[in-house]
Each structure stands twice: as C-alpha cells, then as structure tokens.
Scaffold this motif. Structure first.
Motif, PDB file in Angstrom:
ATOM      1  N   THR A 177       0.841  -1.197   0.000  1.00  0.00           N
ATOM      2  CA  THR A 177       0.000   0.000   0.000  1.00  0.00           C
ATOM      3  C   THR A 177       0.877   1.249   0.000  1.00  0.00           C
ATOM      4  O   THR A 177       2.097   1.171   0.138  1.00  0.00           O
ATOM      5  CB  THR A 177      -0.871   0.009   1.264  1.00  0.00           C
ATOM      6  OG1 THR A 177       0.008   0.013   2.404  1.00  0.00           O
ATOM      7  CG2 THR A 177      -1.753  -1.226   1.332  1.00  0.00           C
ATOM      8  N   ASP A 178       0.230   2.395  -0.151  1.00  0.00           N
ATOM      9  CA  ASP A 178       0.970   3.661  -0.091  1.00  0.00           C
ATOM     10  C   ASP A 178       1.613   3.864   1.277  1.00  0.00           C
ATOM     11  O   ASP A 178       2.699   4.448   1.381  1.00  0.00           O
ATOM     12  CB  ASP A 178       0.027   4.833  -0.401  1.00  0.00           C
ATOM     13  CG  ASP A 178      -0.278   4.926  -1.888  1.00  0.00           C
ATOM     14  OD1 ASP A 178       0.399   4.223  -2.672  1.00  0.00           O
ATOM     15  OD2 ASP A 178      -1.184   5.685  -2.262  1.00  0.00           O
ATOM     16  N   GLU A 179       0.943   3.364   2.336  1.00  0.00           N
ATOM     17  CA  GLU A 179       1.513   3.487   3.683  1.00  0.00           C
ATOM     18  C   GLU A 179       2.823   2.698   3.772  1.00  0.00           C
ATOM     19  O   GLU A 179       3.795   3.150   4.370  1.00  0.00           O
ATOM     20  CB  GLU A 179       0.536   2.961   4.749  1.00  0.00           C
ATOM     21  CG  GLU A 179      -0.678   3.844   5.003  1.00  0.00           C
ATOM     22  CD  GLU A 179      -1.750   3.651   3.941  1.00  0.00           C
ATOM     23  OE1 GLU A 179      -2.106   2.496   3.653  1.00  0.00           O
ATOM     24  OE2 GLU A 179      -2.214   4.669   3.373  1.00  0.00           O
ATOM     25  N   LEU A 196       4.821   1.923   1.293  1.00  0.00           N
ATOM     26  CA  LEU A 196       5.848   2.608   0.508  1.00  0.00           C
ATOM     27  C   LEU A 196       6.420   3.801   1.274  1.00  0.00           C
ATOM     28  O   LEU A 196       7.630   4.069   1.218  1.00  0.00           O
ATOM     29  CB  LEU A 196       5.278   3.063  -0.839  1.00  0.00           C
ATOM     30  CG  LEU A 196       5.067   1.941  -1.859  1.00  0.00           C
ATOM     31  CD1 LEU A 196       4.512   2.499  -3.159  1.00  0.00           C
ATOM     32  CD2 LEU A 196       6.372   1.192  -2.131  1.00  0.00           C
ATOM     33  N   ALA A 197       5.545   4.504   2.003  1.00  0.00           N
ATOM     34  CA  ALA A 197       6.026   5.639   2.799  1.00  0.00           C
ATOM     35  C   ALA A 197       6.946   5.147   3.911  1.00  0.00           C
ATOM     36  O   ALA A 197       7.966   5.781   4.225  1.00  0.00           O
ATOM     37  CB  ALA A 197       4.835   6.403   3.382  1.00  0.00           C
ATOM     38  N   GLU A 198       6.599   3.977   4.497  1.00  0.00           N
ATOM     39  CA  GLU A 198       7.434   3.416   5.553  1.00  0.00           C
ATOM     40  C   GLU A 198       8.790   2.965   4.996  1.00  0.00           C
ATOM     41  O   GLU A 198       9.829   3.149   5.633  1.00  0.00           O
ATOM     42  CB  GLU A 198       6.717   2.238   6.227  1.00  0.00           C
ATOM     43  CG  GLU A 198       7.141   2.070   7.674  1.00  0.00           C
ATOM     44  CD  GLU A 198       6.428   0.913   8.368  1.00  0.00           C
ATOM     45  OE1 GLU A 198       6.006   1.095   9.506  1.00  0.00           O
ATOM     46  OE2 GLU A 198       6.310  -0.180   7.772  1.00  0.00           O
ATOM     47  N   ALA A 230      10.295   4.280   2.465  1.00  0.00           N
ATOM     48  CA  ALA A 230      11.081   5.499   2.234  1.00  0.00           C
ATOM     49  C   ALA A 230      11.763   5.936   3.529  1.00  0.00           C
ATOM     50  O   ALA A 230      12.917   6.398   3.516  1.00  0.00           O
ATOM     51  CB  ALA A 230      10.187   6.610   1.695  1.00  0.00           C
ATOM     52  N   GLN A 231      11.057   5.751   4.659  1.00  0.00           N
ATOM     53  CA  GLN A 231      11.655   6.099   5.957  1.00  0.00           C
ATOM     54  C   GLN A 231      12.795   5.143   6.317  1.00  0.00           C
ATOM     55  O   GLN A 231      13.823   5.558   6.854  1.00  0.00           O
ATOM     56  CB  GLN A 231      10.574   6.046   7.035  1.00  0.00           C
ATOM     57  CG  GLN A 231       9.985   7.410   7.370  1.00  0.00           C
ATOM     58  CD  GLN A 231       9.434   7.391   8.774  1.00  0.00           C
ATOM     59  OE1 GLN A 231       8.566   6.562   9.091  1.00  0.00           O
ATOM     60  NE2 GLN A 231       9.921   8.277   9.624  1.00  0.00           N
ATOM     61  N   GLU A 262      15.755   6.130   4.375  1.00  0.00           N
ATOM     62  CA  GLU A 262      16.391   7.356   4.852  1.00  0.00           C
ATOM     63  C   GLU A 262      17.178   7.129   6.135  1.00  0.00           C
ATOM     64  O   GLU A 262      18.222   7.749   6.348  1.00  0.00           O
ATOM     65  CB  GLU A 262      15.308   8.416   5.081  1.00  0.00           C
ATOM     66  CG  GLU A 262      15.746   9.804   4.666  1.00  0.00           C
ATOM     67  CD  GLU A 262      14.608  10.788   4.799  1.00  0.00           C
ATOM     68  OE1 GLU A 262      13.533  10.535   4.206  1.00  0.00           O
ATOM     69  OE2 GLU A 262      14.778  11.788   5.522  1.00  0.00           O
TER      70      GLU A 262
END
Lengths: 84, 84
Positions: free
Chosen positions: A52-54, A56-58, A60-61, A64
């Motif tokens: 999910t988009d969530e 993918l955001a995780e 990315a974190q 980083e």
C-alpha cells in the motif's frame, strides 16, 4: 507476497571510488565504450500481502534512516512487478 | 548519452548476511511487516550514443566477468529510460 526495491546510489557530486575502479578495469579486460560507472546498492524487501501507499512511505523512511546515508547518497523506492 | 543498469543480487540459495543484518535491525528501529531482505549491488554504466543489442551483449559479458561472481550471484542488465 510483494517485493519493494530500494536503489541507493552515490549522489552525482560525490566521488565514487568503486565505480572509478570498475571504469579503470574495463579497458584492461578489453571492454570499450563506457564513459562512466557508478556503483550503488540494491535492497529487495519482501512483504506479506499487498504493498500500500503506507508501506511505501514506511520503506522510504527505512531507506532514509537505515539503508542509505542521505548526506552522500540518493535513494529510490519502487514496487517490483515480477519478484524473483 | 544512455545509461545501462546492471543489478547484481545474491542467488536465492546463498546466505546473505548483509540482508539478514538489515532484517534484524528493522524491528529495533520500529519498522514492521518486512519478512525478508536481500542486499545486492547496482551499477550504472554510461555510454555515448544509443544502446544497441551489441552493447547490451557486451554489458552482459562485463557483468559476468567483472561486476558479479556468477557462482554466488545473479545479474540483470537493462536500459534505464530516464538516466539520472
């Protein structure tokens, strides 16, 4: 099962000694035509279920904070269509 | 100018200690949901002009002789549409 790929590459302005070593070795092995080589890292993260988009955001974190050094490296997150 | 990407990953049956280290670190950093991590290498090779089938065949040879260890690693060659 889904695979998310994180590509981590040295920033363009950062010297890349590993890439330079490969670039120097190619002509000695008889390979021509390559004008530059950059070497980076590739991570394949496996998830159960759908991405999910969530997620993918995780990822990315994660990229980083753990997978890359944001001072000298860029990263890119993407979903792998055909997981190996 | 064209960029050819070579992804080098440990073969599925090969133990990947770097990937396992990342997998172990993720929960300690508060990230859940990841069931496996594999770490490999990514090379970006820059060529002047267009990438022909001959160049791709040559890159596959570079990957086999210099960029990867075919005993323990698989590689994949592809043309990058949007070079960074």
């Amino acid at each position: 099962m889904a695979t998310v790929v994180v590509d981590v590459m040295p920033k363009p302005e950062i010297l890349d000694p590993q890439g330079k070593a490969v670039l120097g070795a190619l002509p000695r092995l008889g390979f021509g035509g390559v004008t530059d080589v950059r070497q980076g890292k590739r991570f394949e993260l496996t998830f159960e279920g759908e991405v999910t988009d969530e997620i993918l955001a995780e990822v990315a974190q994660m990229a980083e904070t753990l997978l890359s050094n944001p001072v000298i490296e860029d990263f890119e997150v993407r979903v792998e269509a055909d997981a190996r």
